[in-house]
Design an enzyme around this catalytic site. Structure first.
Site, mmCIF file in Angstrom:
data_model
loop_
_atom_site.group_PDB
_atom_site.id
_atom_site.type_symbol
_atom_site.label_atom_id
_atom_site.label_comp_id
_atom_site.label_asym_id
_atom_site.label_seq_id
_atom_site.Cartn_x
_atom_site.Cartn_y
_atom_site.Cartn_z
ATOM 1 N N THR A 49 -57.924 8.845 69.350
ATOM 2 C CA THR A 49 -56.297 8.478 69.113
ATOM 3 C C THR A 49 -55.786 7.197 69.451
ATOM 4 O O THR A 49 -54.933 6.610 68.847
ATOM 5 C CB THR A 49 -55.548 9.712 69.164
ATOM 6 N N TYR A 112 -52.133 18.913 61.956
ATOM 7 C CA TYR A 112 -51.506 18.962 60.487
ATOM 8 C C TYR A 112 -51.766 20.706 59.833
ATOM 9 O O TYR A 112 -50.770 21.120 59.399
ATOM 10 C CB TYR A 112 -51.602 17.833 59.400
ATOM 11 N N TYR A 138 -61.338 18.784 72.092
ATOM 12 C CA TYR A 138 -60.430 17.889 72.405
ATOM 13 C C TYR A 138 -59.054 18.722 72.160
ATOM 14 O O TYR A 138 -58.680 18.800 70.857
ATOM 15 C CB TYR A 138 -60.367 16.599 71.848
ATOM 16 N N ARG A 143 -50.298 16.345 69.649
ATOM 17 C CA ARG A 143 -50.559 15.673 68.215
ATOM 18 C C ARG A 143 -50.998 16.447 66.964
ATOM 19 O O ARG A 143 -50.758 16.054 66.001
ATOM 20 C CB ARG A 143 -51.692 14.698 68.649
ATOM 21 N N LYS A 166 -62.192 17.779 76.515
ATOM 22 C CA LYS A 166 -61.025 17.217 77.065
ATOM 23 C C LYS A 166 -59.518 18.309 76.613
ATOM 24 O O LYS A 166 -59.100 18.377 75.657
ATOM 25 C CB LYS A 166 -60.695 15.802 76.189
#
Length: 292
Positions: A49, A112, A138, A143, A166
């Site tokens: 990202t 989202y 991740y 986010r 992560k």
């Protein structure tokens, strides 16, 4: 060598430099890659990202991956980011992207859509079955809008081809539960620069860092000291970087780290909308910090 050994230490979530015309600046990307390798980071992560991947088209992504492999030339391991909220499209990308030289794929939890924990599990189960390389989960709820629970992660850790994670939830209790219960060969790294030191102290094997784009030598020295249980030395280095972390993430990532790198002469201070450069006042703090 196992993935847990290969990716122990500092990985860097590479920024994508842009020209003033907002094209990918491959010359600057080459400078950044050399700077990171010369700064002795352990590995690179392309198309995360931090690389502004939501604003890159498919051809740009392919070109960046190919260029990164060419420039790195085997000097350090490379992880490729392939994440998103369309499972079927990601399966297609896993087969189309040049992954022969990658050691793993980093895939962010779907954003989202806000799937349930079972939806997150099924998403990654499909990716793991289709990926030609090991998958690194991740978790970045800031986010994605949805935390991947420790229980979901532990279920996924039992699947073939899911090799690590992560973890960027910022939840230390969740991190400690994972460290207690994950399989012995599962790689767990921090996704929070400011928490990397205490998370390594709890047992994580390193970090995939944003800040190391601008401070590769200092940051990777701090991580190595932490991994060697030399926390006095690690804290001394980390203390000097705390203000930089605050500035970098005060408004937006990667606008913050790009401001530092622009002042260092590595890249132009260019981002793509909807990200904008740091505000004038915050950029002044970047200059003040670097001139100390």
């Amino acid at each position: 060598m196992s993935l847990k050994q290969q990716l122990r230490g500092t990985g860097v979530a590479l920024i994508t430099p842009f020209t003033t015309e907002h094209k990918v600046d491959f010359d600057a990307l080459g400078k950044v890659i050399d700077s990171l390798i010369n700064g002795k980071v352990e590995y690179l992560v392309t198309l995360g990202t931090t690389g502004e991947t939501p604003t890159l088209d498919k051809q740009e992504k392919l070109d960046i991956v190919n260029y990164t492999f060419e420039k790195v030339a085997g000097r350090v391991p490379v992880v490729v980011g392939i994440g998103g909220n369309n499972t079927a499209e990601l399966v297609s990308d896993l087969h189309k992207f040049p992954l022969d030289k990658a050691v793993a794929v980093l895939s962010a939890s779907p954003n989202y859509n806000k799937p349930s924990q079972e939806g997150i599990y099924q998403h990654y189960k499909v990716l793991a079955a289709e990926s030609p390389k090991p998958i690194l989960l991740y978790n970045v709820p800031g986010r994605t809008g949805r935390n991947m629970s420790a229980d979901t992660t532990l279920r996924l850790a039992q699947l073939p081809n899911i090799a690590g994670m992560k973890e960027a939830s910022g939840d230390m209790a969740q991190c400690m539960q994972l460290l207690r219960d994950i399989p012995e060969d599962f790689l767990l790294v921090s996704g929070d620069d400011a928490l990397a030191l205490p998370q390594i102290a709890c047992g994580m094997q390193g970090v995939i860092s944003v800040a190391a784009n601008a401070f590769p030598s200092q940051f990777s020295d701090m991580v190595r000291a932490s991994l060697n249980n030399d926390f006095a030395s690690a804290k001394k280095i980390n203390d000097t970087l705390l203000e930089a972390y605050d500035i970098m993430f005060a408004e937006n990532n990667p606008a913050g780290v790009k401001a530092f790198m622009a002042e260092q002469g590595l890249i132009g201070n260019n981002v793509r909308l909807p990200v904008v450069p740091l505000s004038e006042g915050l950029h002044a703090r970047v200059k003040t910090y670097l001139n100390k």
